[in-house]
Each structure stands twice: as C-alpha cells, then as structure tokens.
Design a protein around this motif. Structure first.
Motif, PDB file in Angstrom:
ATOM      1  N   GLY A 134       0.798  -1.221   0.000  1.00  0.00           N
ATOM      2  CA  GLY A 134       0.000   0.000   0.000  1.00  0.00           C
ATOM      3  C   GLY A 134       0.827   1.266   0.000  1.00  0.00           C
ATOM      4  N   TYR A 135       2.129   1.159   0.223  1.00  0.00           N
ATOM      5  CA  TYR A 135       2.978   2.355   0.302  1.00  0.00           C
ATOM      6  C   TYR A 135       2.954   3.142  -1.007  1.00  0.00           C
ATOM      7  CZ  TYR A 135       7.112   5.328   0.694  1.00  0.00           C
ATOM      8  OH  TYR A 135       7.961   6.410   0.698  1.00  0.00           O
ATOM      9  N   GLU A 137       0.811   2.928  -3.597  1.00  0.00           N
ATOM     10  CA  GLU A 137      -0.509   3.364  -4.037  1.00  0.00           C
ATOM     11  C   GLU A 137      -0.909   4.701  -3.413  1.00  0.00           C
ATOM     12  OE1 GLU A 137       0.408   0.343  -3.134  1.00  0.00           O
ATOM     13  OE2 GLU A 137      -1.036  -1.195  -3.762  1.00  0.00           O
ATOM     14  N   ARG A 138      -0.509   4.920  -2.154  1.00  0.00           N
ATOM     15  CA  ARG A 138      -0.940   6.128  -1.441  1.00  0.00           C
ATOM     16  C   ARG A 138      -0.319   7.390  -2.022  1.00  0.00           C
ATOM     17  NH1 ARG A 138       1.688   7.886   2.865  1.00  0.00           N
ATOM     18  NH2 ARG A 138      -0.023   7.662   4.369  1.00  0.00           N
ATOM     19  N   ARG A 140      -0.386   8.126  -5.165  1.00  0.00           N
ATOM     20  CA  ARG A 140      -1.094   8.486  -6.394  1.00  0.00           C
ATOM     21  C   ARG A 140      -1.888   9.779  -6.211  1.00  0.00           C
ATOM     22  NH1 ARG A 140      -3.220   2.914  -6.942  1.00  0.00           N
ATOM     23  NH2 ARG A 140      -5.273   3.846  -6.678  1.00  0.00           N
ATOM     24  N   PHE A 163      -2.147   1.732   6.156  1.00  0.00           N
ATOM     25  CA  PHE A 163      -2.075   1.760   4.697  1.00  0.00           C
ATOM     26  C   PHE A 163      -3.313   1.113   4.077  1.00  0.00           C
ATOM     27  CE2 PHE A 163       2.861   2.058   4.304  1.00  0.00           C
ATOM     28  CZ  PHE A 163       2.805   3.283   4.951  1.00  0.00           C
ATOM     29  N   ARG A 164      -3.921   0.145   4.771  1.00  0.00           N
ATOM     30  CA  ARG A 164      -5.171  -0.432   4.277  1.00  0.00           C
ATOM     31  C   ARG A 164      -6.267   0.627   4.246  1.00  0.00           C
ATOM     32  NH1 ARG A 164      -4.482  -4.914   8.069  1.00  0.00           N
ATOM     33  NH2 ARG A 164      -3.328  -6.599   7.057  1.00  0.00           N
ATOM     34  N   ASP A 166      -5.736   3.826   3.966  1.00  0.00           N
ATOM     35  CA  ASP A 166      -5.385   4.747   2.887  1.00  0.00           C
ATOM     36  C   ASP A 166      -5.881   4.212   1.546  1.00  0.00           C
ATOM     37  OD1 ASP A 166      -4.095   6.541   4.582  1.00  0.00           O
ATOM     38  OD2 ASP A 166      -2.135   5.568   4.340  1.00  0.00           O
ATOM     39  N   ARG A 167      -5.723   2.912   1.324  1.00  0.00           N
ATOM     40  CA  ARG A 167      -6.197   2.322   0.066  1.00  0.00           C
ATOM     41  C   ARG A 167      -7.719   2.358  -0.011  1.00  0.00           C
ATOM     42  NH1 ARG A 167      -2.887  -3.225  -0.631  1.00  0.00           N
ATOM     43  NH2 ARG A 167      -3.027  -3.219   1.640  1.00  0.00           N
ATOM     44  N   TYR A 169      -9.538   4.720   1.242  1.00  0.00           N
ATOM     45  CA  TYR A 169      -9.849   6.096   0.852  1.00  0.00           C
ATOM     46  C   TYR A 169      -9.699   6.274  -0.659  1.00  0.00           C
ATOM     47  CZ  TYR A 169      -9.477  11.041  -0.042  1.00  0.00           C
ATOM     48  OH  TYR A 169      -9.659  12.291  -0.588  1.00  0.00           O
ATOM     49  N   LEU A 170      -8.631   5.713  -1.239  1.00  0.00           N
ATOM     50  CA  LEU A 170      -8.412   5.845  -2.679  1.00  0.00           C
ATOM     51  C   LEU A 170      -9.576   5.262  -3.473  1.00  0.00           C
ATOM     52  CD1 LEU A 170      -4.610   4.954  -2.970  1.00  0.00           C
ATOM     53  CD2 LEU A 170      -5.660   7.215  -3.062  1.00  0.00           C
ATOM     54  N   LYS A 171     -10.178   4.200  -2.960  1.00  0.00           N
ATOM     55  CA  LYS A 171     -11.302   3.569  -3.650  1.00  0.00           C
ATOM     56  C   LYS A 171     -12.579   4.383  -3.525  1.00  0.00           C
ATOM     57  CE  LYS A 171      -9.693  -1.224  -3.077  1.00  0.00           C
ATOM     58  NZ  LYS A 171      -9.987  -2.538  -2.433  1.00  0.00           N
TER      59      LYS A 171
END
Length: 208
Positions: A134-135, A137-138, A140, A163-164, A166-167, A169-171
């Motif tokens: 996840g490091y 991806e965050r 982006r 980090f999970r 954070d991912r 949130y990206l979704k």
C-alpha cells in the motif's frame, strides 16, 4: 480539478481567518523557551516528490539531535507544555495550510510520510515503509492534512493497517467523503482529541 480548487479556496480562507492565532501561538512558543517558532521537515508527496512541511514547533529545540527521527510517544518528555495543547488540537499543523495552498498537499488524503521512514515492530525488527503493501498506491494522490486514517485509526495502529485505510480512501474518494472527513476533523479539534491513543471517532457511529 474540483478538489484542487476547493483546496485553494479553503486554504486561502483558513490562512486569513487563522492569522490572529498565528501571532498568539508564536508568542506562546517564544515565551516558553525562546526557541524557533516554526519546525520544517521533509515529507513525501504526490508521485514520490519530496517537499518541506511547515509546523509550529511543539517539541524542545533539536528534539531529534540525540534520538534521531522517532515518532512521539505518550507523555513524550520532548513535547513542551505549549506543544501538548497544540498537538491535542492540531493547531501545530496550521502552517500546513500554506502547503495546501501552493499544491504540496490537499485537505484530505493519506498522511505525508518522511523519506526513508521505518516502522519498529513489536519484536524490535525494523521494516522499511517502502516494503509495506500500500505504500506506493498512497502516493497516487496528494497527501492530506486529514483523512480516513487520521480520523478513524487509533494512534498506535500498525502502518500495515493504516495503509489499508489509505487504500480504502483511494477507492471511495469523492467530494462528499472529503467534506465529511473535514467536518469530523473540526469536531476532533474542538474536543482536543488528536493525541488520543484510542479511536477518536467510532466507525459504527459515522459509517464511511
């Protein structure tokens, strides 16, 4: 583009509205130990670009001279009396409104990390954050002053779990979620709960 325009408008308004507080905070810091008012630090931003963040100093001068870059612990003796109030209310991060205004950061996003930062596991082993899923991806998106992890995660949660979030949130990122997280952040600031070790907000009460 909409998110960026929102950030510029809100950060500009925040800089103007908070300017009297800047003077009061600067005076309080100077009166306590006569040290520097501001603290700067390198952070990793969008696409891995390194930038400098600005904060009001909440620790004794040269706090990391002997220990190196380590995360503040509960009842950390390096934190000043003024600094404890600033950190509990997140007022130490007011200068990061400038980082948002010039485009280094956003109001909402993953928390910006330090270059070369490591996590110390319970058994004492050191793990580079680069190696935690996840490091990459965050990076982006622009890092945020607040975000899903900052609002919902207990302070001492592992980086893997953060980090999970954070991912997640990206979704789910969108204007409505950003506004909700900003509103919750104001609530936490008003309660002075940013330094709480447990959850500041219950996900059951405020479903993401």
């Amino acid at each position: 583009m909409t998110k960026r325009l929102f950030d510029v408008a809100l950060a500009g308004l925040g800089l103007i509205a908070s300017s009297p507080l800047w003077l009061l905070i600067a005076a309080a810091i100077k009166l306590e130990d006569a040290g520097p008012v501001f603290f700067t630090q390198d952070r990793v931003g969008l696409k891995g670009r390194v930038f400098k963040t600005f904060k009001f100093r909440s620790m004794v001068p040269d706090a990391e001279a002997r220990t190196g870059p380590i995360q503040a612990s509960e009842n950390d003796p390096r934190i000043t009396r003024v600094g404890r109030l600033l950190r509990a209310t997140a007022m130490d991060e007011l200068p990061q409104l400038w980082n948002i205004f010039i485009g280094d950061m956003s109001f909402v996003g993953p928390r910006p990390l330090r270059p070369g930062e490591v996590e110390v596991r319970g058994d004492g082993t050191l793990v580079r954050l680069h190696d935690i899923p996840g490091y990459r991806e965050r990076h982006r998106v622009r890092p945020g002053l607040t975000g899903l992890t900052q609002v919902y995660a207990p302070r001492d949660l592992s980086r893997t779990s953060k980090f999970r979030l954070d991912r997640l949130y990206l979704k789910r990122a969108g204007f409505c979620l950003d506004v909700k997280l900003i509103a919750l952040s104001f609530w936490i600031t008003g309660c002075g709960e940013w330094e709480a070790r447990d959850r500041r907000v219950s996900p059951r009460r405020t479903a993401v």
